[in-house]
Scaffold this active site. Structure first.
Site, PDB file in Angstrom:
ATOM      1  CD  GLU A   1      26.093  28.076  40.804  1.00  0.00           C
ATOM      2  OE1 GLU A   1      26.620  27.558  41.793  1.00  0.00           O
ATOM      3  OE2 GLU A   1      24.865  28.079  40.604  1.00  0.00           O
TER       4      GLU A   1
ATOM      5  CB  CYS B   1      26.045  33.831  40.925  1.00  0.00           C
ATOM      6  SG  CYS B   1      27.366  32.635  41.013  1.00  0.00           S
TER       7      CYS B   1
ATOM      8  CB  CYS C   1      30.959  35.781  41.007  1.00  0.00           C
ATOM      9  SG  CYS C   1      29.417  35.759  40.107  1.00  0.00           S
TER      10      CYS C   1
ATOM     11  CG  HIS D   1      25.896  39.570  39.555  1.00  0.00           C
ATOM     12  ND1 HIS D   1      25.669  39.903  38.247  1.00  0.00           N
ATOM     13  CD2 HIS D   1      26.518  38.374  39.537  1.00  0.00           C
ATOM     14  CE1 HIS D   1      26.128  38.926  37.463  1.00  0.00           C
ATOM     15  NE2 HIS D   1      26.654  37.992  38.229  1.00  0.00           N
TER      16      HIS D   1
ATOM     17  NE  ARG E   1      33.082  31.489  37.684  1.00  0.00           N
ATOM     18  CZ  ARG E   1      33.385  31.882  38.939  1.00  0.00           C
ATOM     19  NH1 ARG E   1      33.411  33.165  39.248  1.00  0.00           N
ATOM     20  NH2 ARG E   1      33.679  31.003  39.859  1.00  0.00           N
TER      21      ARG E   1
ATOM     22  CB  SER F   1      29.508  32.354  32.337  1.00  0.00           C
ATOM     23  OG  SER F   1      30.549  32.121  33.270  1.00  0.00           O
TER      24      SER F   1
ATOM     25  CB  CYS G   1      29.437  30.928  36.767  1.00  0.00           C
ATOM     26  SG  CYS G   1      27.997  31.155  37.817  1.00  0.00           S
TER      27      CYS G   1
ATOM     28  CB  CYS H   1      26.826  34.320  36.331  1.00  0.00           C
ATOM     29  SG  CYS H   1      27.338  34.754  37.979  1.00  0.00           S
TER      30      CYS H   1
HETATM   31 NI1  NFE Z   1      28.335  32.927  39.041  1.00  0.00          NI
HETATM   32 FE1  NFE Z   1      29.969  35.220  37.701  1.00  0.00          FE
HETATM   33  C1  NFE Z   1      31.730  35.508  37.851  1.00  0.00           C
HETATM   34  C2  NFE Z   1      29.537  36.831  37.141  1.00  0.00           C
HETATM   35  S1  NFE Z   1      29.815  34.431  35.801  1.00  0.00           S
HETATM   36  S2  NFE Z   1      30.233  33.314  38.806  1.00  0.00           S
HETATM   37  O1  NFE Z   1      32.862  35.574  38.041  1.00  0.00           O
HETATM   38  O2  NFE Z   1      29.211  37.829  36.838  1.00  0.00           O
HETATM   39  O3  NFE Z   1      30.349  34.441  34.568  1.00  0.00           O
END
Ligand code: NFE
Ligand code: MG
Length: 575
Positions: free
Chosen positions: A16, A64, A67, A71, A487, A510, A554, A557
């Protein structure tokens, strides 16, 4: 001076967002240094300033679509932490169920759709004999029903049409025929068939999010609980019919993980033993933990335990405190940001987000690792660069002495016939994701049964609205909300003043893994993991993809960002 090559992959696909990797090779073709660069920026932390903290989750969640729920979870938790709101037991459990659903869907998608083609040669599958493939499939996954010669011959026919049309579609952009692909044609055909099976299944499991959260991606959350009513007598609430549907989706997910994903993971891994030696990287692991059996403040009750490991030392799990100003900090010595003191390392409650692009004008040939080269800040834990994610969770779980972890790890090491040091590698990271998926489906079932037991006992509360009105809040407060995104470790830090968000900082998995080096020269997790890997053919850098994809990057993110123009995969070799 010996000639050195710089291999550039930009963008890295099947992730992503936009990630650029530059790998510097020595004269033997071994990666001796690497740069990881996030090439886009959006500034979500600035968008949140001045808003109603009860709305933050709806903005933050849209960082994102992959995931898609974590968030929102971290966001409602940071506001609840600031305002000292305790959510009802059902809300904790529903959040756990949605969280674990996300894990299983995301990990299966990662394995089949984002990572498998680094190991599986789709074009070689055309040479497979459907009968021999059926025999192989019955041996690898005896409990998976679709394993007849007719089934595999149909799949081979579909694939042939793709290849003959010259339009590989979903299988575009890979290094087919590369000597680093080791699977026989039958294993390749089996994996392609399962790629398609997993693609069909992933849209089913996610219905659990639509039942509890109204939609997916981006299900609805609520500060104080969850925005779903429970009423066995109503057609418009969580009722018996919906609970039955969830139960059958969980059973189906268990079948996918145990009878498809895990057997395929072991089968594919067995052809790549050399990848238990490469790609280990930092050896430092950080986990915030999650999935409480009581409530999120009860860290000791987490199914994913919290802790940090330094220098691969599994004998010691170090305590982690997200409110301690000296533990999690971000610095910007190699990032396109500005701080009042450019040398500072700031805890997120004191964080500053001010963009300052000083890189070359795109398109450019290479970045300068001596200066700023990415839109990601460099997060550090007590000054250390850390890896987060499935491998970190598996190691912290294992090192914390949790039996469930020990059991799945020991079984997998035995089946693959590799030593415990195999953890610290590209394949170890990929395997850890599969192993935690096995735990996730079990816990999903247990959390679901916990919810049913609560409902049977007459508890149907899903929200605590005592502190809904801003007039009930203190003039100033601050909070941290965390989770373990697929992640890795994720947290949001908020400061609330006069009923509004005064500051909001997000440090995502990430960002830890794709971090640039810091002022001390310590590389981030991707950078460190690439060092030491030999490359068979620098023009076709499949080795870089294998290790970077093993982290499941990702960048959306990580830099909370939108991309510039979509570039196609380009790769430059500079003499
Ligand atoms: Ni956009 Fe995310 C996950 C978050 S990124 S995927 O899992 O927070 O590192
Ligand atoms: Mg941030």
């Amino acid at each position: 001076m010996a000639q050195q090559q710089r291999v550039v992959v930009d963008p890295v696909t099947r992730i992503e967002g936009h990630l650029r990797i530059e790998a510097i090779l020595d004269e033997k073709g071994i990666i001796k240094d690497a740069l990881s660069s996030g090439t886009m920026w959006r500034g979500l932390e600035l968008i949140l300033q001045g808003r109603d903290p009860r709305d933050a989750w709806a903005f933050a969640e849209r960082i994102c679509g992959v995931c898609t729920t974590v968030h929102a979870l971290a966001s409602v938790r940071c506001v609840e932490n600031a305002l000292k709101i305790q959510v009802p037991a059902n809300a904790e459990i529903i959040r756990n169920i949605m969280f674990l659903t996300q894990y299983v869907q995301d990990h299966v998608i990662h394995f089949y759709h984002l990572h498998a083609l680094d190991w599986v040669d789709v074009v070689s599958a055309l040479k497979a004999d459907p009968k021999a493939t059926a025999e192989l499939a019955q041996k690898v996954s005896p409990h998976w029903p679709k394993a007849t010669p007719g089934y595999f011959s149909d799949i081979a026919g579909t694939l042939k049409k793709f290849v003959e049309s010259g339009q590989l579609g979903i299988f575009q952009n890979a290094y087919w025929g590369h000597p680093a692909y080791k699977l026989p044609p039958e294993a390749n055909l089996m994996a392609v068939a399962h790629y398609l099976e997993a693609l069909r299944w992933q849209k089913e499991i996610i219905k659990i999010h639509t039942i509890f959260g109204g939609k997916n991606p981006h299900p609805n959350y609520l500060v104080g609980g969850m925005a779903c009513a429970i009423d066995m007598q109503s057609d418009n609430a969580i009722n018996m019919e919906r609970l039955n549907m969830i139960r059958s989706l969980i059973d189906e997910a268990t079948g996918i993980v145990e009878n498809l994903y895990y057997p395929d993971l072991l089968a594919i891994a067995s052809f790549y033993p050399e990848w238990t030696k490469w790609g280990g990287g930092l050896g430092n692991y950080l986990v915030y933990g999650d999935v409480s059996k009581t409530n999120v403040d009860d860290v000791a009750s987490f199914r994913f335990p919290r802790g940090a490991i330094l220098n691969k030392n599994l004998a010691e799990v170090l305590p982690v405190d997200l409110a301690d100003a000296k533990q999690v900090q971000e610095e910007i010595s190699h990032s396109w940001y500005e701080y009042p003191d450019p040398k500072a390392s700031l805890h997120p409650w004191d964080g500053v987000t001010k963009a300052n692009y000083t890189g070359p004008k795109p398109p450019y040939q290479q970045l300068d690792e001596k200066g700023a080269y990415t839109w990601l800040k460099a997060p550090r834990w007590k000054g250390n660069a850390m890896e987060v994610g499935p491998l970190a969770r598996m190691l912290v779980g294992f090192a914390s002495g949790k039996t469930e972890y020990k059991d799945v790890v020991t079984e997998a090491l035995g089946r693959l016939n590799v030593p415990a040091t195999a953890h610290f590698s590209t394949l170890g990271r990929t395997a850890a994701r599969g192993l935690e998926s096995r735990l996730a489906v079990r816990w999903l079932k247990e959390e679901f049964e916990r919810l049913v037991a609560n409902l049977k006992a007459g508890d149907t509360a899903t929200a605590n609205t005592e502190k809904w009105e801003p007039s009930s809040w203190p003039k100033e407060s601050k909070g941290v909300g965390f989770t373990e995104a697929p992640r890795g470790a994720l947290a949001h830090w908020v400061k609330i003043q006069d009923e509004k968000i005064a500051s909001y900082q997000i440090v995502v998995p990430s960002t830890w893994n794709a971090s640039p080096r810091d002022a001390k020269g310590q590389p981030g997790a991707y950078e460190a993991a690439l060092i030491g890997t030999p490359m068979a053919d620098p023009q076709r850098p499949v080795e870089i993809l294998r290790t970077i994809h093993s982290f499941d990057p990702c960048l959306a993110c990580a830099s909370h960002v939108l991309g510039p123009d979509g570039q196609t995969l380009s790769e430059i070799v500079i003499g």
